[in-house]
Design an enzyme around this catalytic site. Sequence first.
Site, short mmCIF file in Angstrom:
data_model
loop_
_atom_site.label_atom_id
_atom_site.label_comp_id
_atom_site.label_asym_id
_atom_site.label_seq_id
_atom_site.Cartn_x
_atom_site.Cartn_y
_atom_site.Cartn_z
N HIS A 191 -46.80 -25.92 17.57
CA HIS A 191 -47.96 -25.10 17.19
C HIS A 191 -48.91 -25.85 16.25
CE1 HIS A 191 -49.98 -21.24 16.93
NE2 HIS A 191 -50.24 -21.57 15.68
N HIS A 209 -47.35 -16.09 8.21
CA HIS A 209 -48.18 -16.95 7.37
C HIS A 209 -48.54 -16.22 6.08
CE1 HIS A 209 -52.31 -19.04 6.79
NE2 HIS A 209 -51.37 -19.60 6.05
N ASP A 231 -58.67 -15.58 2.40
CA ASP A 231 -58.70 -14.41 3.28
C ASP A 231 -59.07 -14.90 4.67
OD1 ASP A 231 -58.10 -12.81 1.16
OD2 ASP A 231 -59.92 -11.59 1.23
N HIS A 272 -48.86 -12.32 7.01
CA HIS A 272 -49.21 -11.70 8.28
C HIS A 272 -48.60 -12.55 9.39
CE1 HIS A 272 -52.30 -14.71 7.49
NE2 HIS A 272 -52.34 -14.87 8.80
#
Length: 387
Positions: free
Chosen positions: A265, A302, A308, A338
């Site tokens: 990834h 993560h 943000d 998240h």
Amino acid sequence: MAYYYRLGAIPPKRHTQFRQPDGSLYKEEVVSSKGFSGIYSTLYHIHNPNEVRSIGKPEPYSWKPAAEYGLNQTHLKTSDVEFTGEDYLSARRNLMMNSDVMMGICSPRQRKMDYYFKNADGDELIYVHDGEGVLYSQFGKLEVRKGDYIVIPRTTIYRFEFEEKGPLRLLIIESQGAIETVKRYRNEVGQLLEHSPYCERDIRPPHELHIEKEKGDYLVQIKKQGMLHQYSYGHSPLDIVGWDGYLYPYALSIYDFEPITGRIHQPPPVHQTFQAWGFVICSFVPRLFDYHPLSIPAPYNHSNIDSDEVLYYAEGEFMSRKGIDRGSFTLHMGGLPHGPHPGTVEKSIGAKATDEYAVMLDTFKSLQITTDSLEFVDKNYPMSWTE
Ligand SMILES: [Fe+2]
């Protein structure tokens, strides 16, 4: 900022006599950034750009943070919105903001602007999610179409004429700092390097001049310090017979962004498309998934401890999210982890490719959602990882 470019007639030497057919001088204007240390362009006007006829009453034009919104992973569902207002300026709905950047949507009912706009507060990056048309500016005519990022440096005077047919949906980002190509993809003289996901051939500057010579009443609405200032002129601000330099609006299509992939990834920086003070813009485009025999294409959980992260979902299937539509925004606030929704990690294993398009805005200062965004909040999203 892209590369040196010129259009129309300019004198061989700067700051020298350059005369109109009637013998009078063209009016030279140097548009410079960072004092005289940044990029600049030199423009030649038929009329004096300072020749203001009248100044109307300024109108408030700003957005307020939603007080007490709290720390919430956020999904804004704006997919069903057809129109956000009457015209290009009244239709702007800024949804998130901090002191560096504002981001919002704009779907005006009126496709053609009957005034000019100048944003003196910041550079603009407009992602054309739906629609096509022409950007008319002092720098000339630029055809714009679905999938384009349009970078408009601050104080560029412009108006859009969009086609009447089909939906019109713009994502608008306003930046306090200059919006630039990514520094690590540029060599010491600014040329985009071989490993950059796009190069100069993909950057489209205005392709021909658009000169409005007629005298008349011309209104320029100027955004400055949260107000719209109404400036009237007796001539068009688009009276440029030629210009050259590095400062001008340009388009880059998301369809020309070449993805970087790997065996495992790849993190968001490989998708970076632009940089600015306090934030980055990334493009997620169709690409092959990771090809290690044991790879997991879905992203990991993560914790973005000091940024943000906003994703605007443009097209395709979003493998790691459930309940996300075309036109959804997610805001994953720093301070909370998240990650992929339950079930999506296992499901991603063995997948070969994705056909998604998304625009990401990652900020280094916290974002606040605005009062304009409250009606779009999906109240179930913060608990959506719990089965
Ligand atoms: Fe993330």
